[in-house]
Design an enzyme around this catalytic site. Structure first.
Site, PDB file in Angstrom:
ATOM      1  CD  GLU A   4      -7.669  14.180  13.354  1.00 48.70           C
ATOM      2  OE1 GLU A   4      -8.510  13.971  12.065  1.00 48.70           O
ATOM      3  OE2 GLU A   4      -6.887  13.455  13.783  1.00 48.70           O
TER       4      GLU A   4
ATOM      5  N   GLY B 162       0.874  -1.235  -0.010  1.00 45.38           N
ATOM      6  CA  GLY B 162       0.184  -0.036   0.003  1.00 45.38           C
ATOM      7  C   GLY B 162       0.963   1.205  -0.066  1.00 45.38           C
ATOM      8  CG  LEU B 163       3.469   1.547  -2.299  1.00 46.80           C
ATOM      9  CD1 LEU B 163       4.375   1.131  -3.569  1.00 46.80           C
ATOM     10  CD2 LEU B 163       4.385   1.724  -0.946  1.00 46.80           C
TER      11      LEU B 163
ATOM     12  CE  LYS C 284      -4.552   7.439  13.925  1.00 44.75           C
ATOM     13  NZ  LYS C 284      -5.364   7.789  12.816  1.00 44.75           N
TER      14      LYS C 284
END
Length: 351
Positions: A194, A7-8, A187
């Site tokens: 957030e 996964g890039l 997370k």
């Protein structure tokens, strides 16, 4: 350390670049050939298939997934026949902690260590480093610790907390949070917070933006009730400069405020944004956990529901409210073409 990155995209590609800059050897795969070629040009070894990537790595191998949530299970299904006892698979995306617990158990039966690593840093992580919240076995965590240390910002990113002794990995920007699912749980809560912080900034700046309503002599608009004292609301605030001001010495200063100030400098009226705010799932999962645990989270839930509303999720509800007001009191919606119940719509035949 040799590792494979699968996964890039914006995060995965930048993480590979940071690892390369720290001397790690990265073998990479993505369905997008251009993404593979770009990283190969920066020193990574590009592989055209998952099988080729695993074939190039010596066992026991370390594989790191940076994939959309919807693609994790299908990728693991393709990887599973190729994995060996002792391999480590890291999911650094935003998967649900429940899925991470399930995947850990499934791969443990094959002798494969599955780690969930919540990764924060966004598109600027390449320069700033990434905050990494890991869940899974202690042994697996130790195996990938050289990667975590290179990806993390390091102790210099923030001054020591007064009263806290020096040492531990948290001050470096990474941490083993607990067993399977713990990294993604932490997370998930991080992202819910957030949402809340972002909503607070947005609401406050909107209040400043609207503080000039007293300059408008016309009646109506968004505020259906005329101002009793319009002279109290005749301000034209310079929001780019106010956010710049708040960055210095204010208790509400933060990196999110820094980014907000930058956005307002580039586009003071934010005209390139339609205000349709997406959510990536973590806020919803956090609310599910809050309900199941009986934990009040009104700020976090309001921030999530605000995002729903931004995408017209409340349009029909507001139409229902307008309809009820019209029915019980004959109140005509501001800007509506309709009159009281039974009245003709302007420009149409009443017969």
């Amino acid at each position: 350390m040799r590792m494979g990155m699968i996964g890039l995209g914006r995060m995965g590609g930048s993480m590979v670049q940071r690892l390369l800059s720290q001397g790690h050897e990265c073998l990479v795969y993505d369905i997008d050939a251009q993404a593979r070629e770009r990283l190969a040009g920066l020193g990574a070894t590009a592989c055209e298939t998952l099988a080729a990537l695993l074939g190039e790595l010596e066992s026991p191998r370390v594989l790191w997934l940076m994939l959309p949530v919807s693609r994790v299970d299908e990728t693991l299904a393709e990887l599973q026949p190729l994995l060996n006892d002792g391999d480590v698979v890291v999911d650094g995306g935003n998967s649900s902690w429940r899925d991470s617990v399930r995947r850990h158990a499934s791969l443990a039966a094959l002798g494969v260590d599955y780690l969930d690593v919540g990764t924060s840093g966004g598109v600027r992580g390449l320069q700033r480093g990434y905050c990494l919240m890991a869940g899974g076995s202690s042994e697996g965590f130790q195996r990938i610790e050289p990667l975590l240390l290179s990806l993390a910002p390091g102790a210099a990113a923030a001054p020591p907390t007064p009263g806290r002794g020096l040492g531990g990995t948290a001050e470096q920007g990474y941490m083993h949070c607990g067993p399977a699912g713990a990294g993604h749980f932490v997370k998930m809560v991080h992202n819910a917070i957030e949402y809340g912080i972002m909503a607070a900034y947005a609401e406050g700046l909107n209040l400043l933006q609207e503080a000039g309503q007293g300059l408008d002599e016309s009646v109506g608009g968004r505020n259906a009730t005329p101002l009793e004292h319009p002279e109290h609301y005749r301000y034209e605030f310079d929001l780019p400069e106010i956010t710049e001001l708040w960055r210095r010495g204010s208790v509400v200063g933060s990196w999110l405020l820094d980014l907000t100030a930058q956005a307002l400098q580039q586009d003071p009226q934010l005209e390139r944004y339609a205000g349709k705010v997406s959510d990536s799932g973590e806020g919803r999962w956090a609310m599910t956990a809050a309900v199941e645990l009986g934990v009040p989270a009104p700020v976090l839930s309001a921030a999530l529901f605000g995002r729903f509303e931004s995408r017209d999720g409340a349009t029909f509800a507001m139409q229902v409210l307008s309809a009820m007001r019209e029915q019980f009191g004959g109140h005509v919606e501001t800007g509506s073409r309709r009159g009281p119940p039974g009245a003709a719509v302007p420009g149409t035949d009443a017969s």
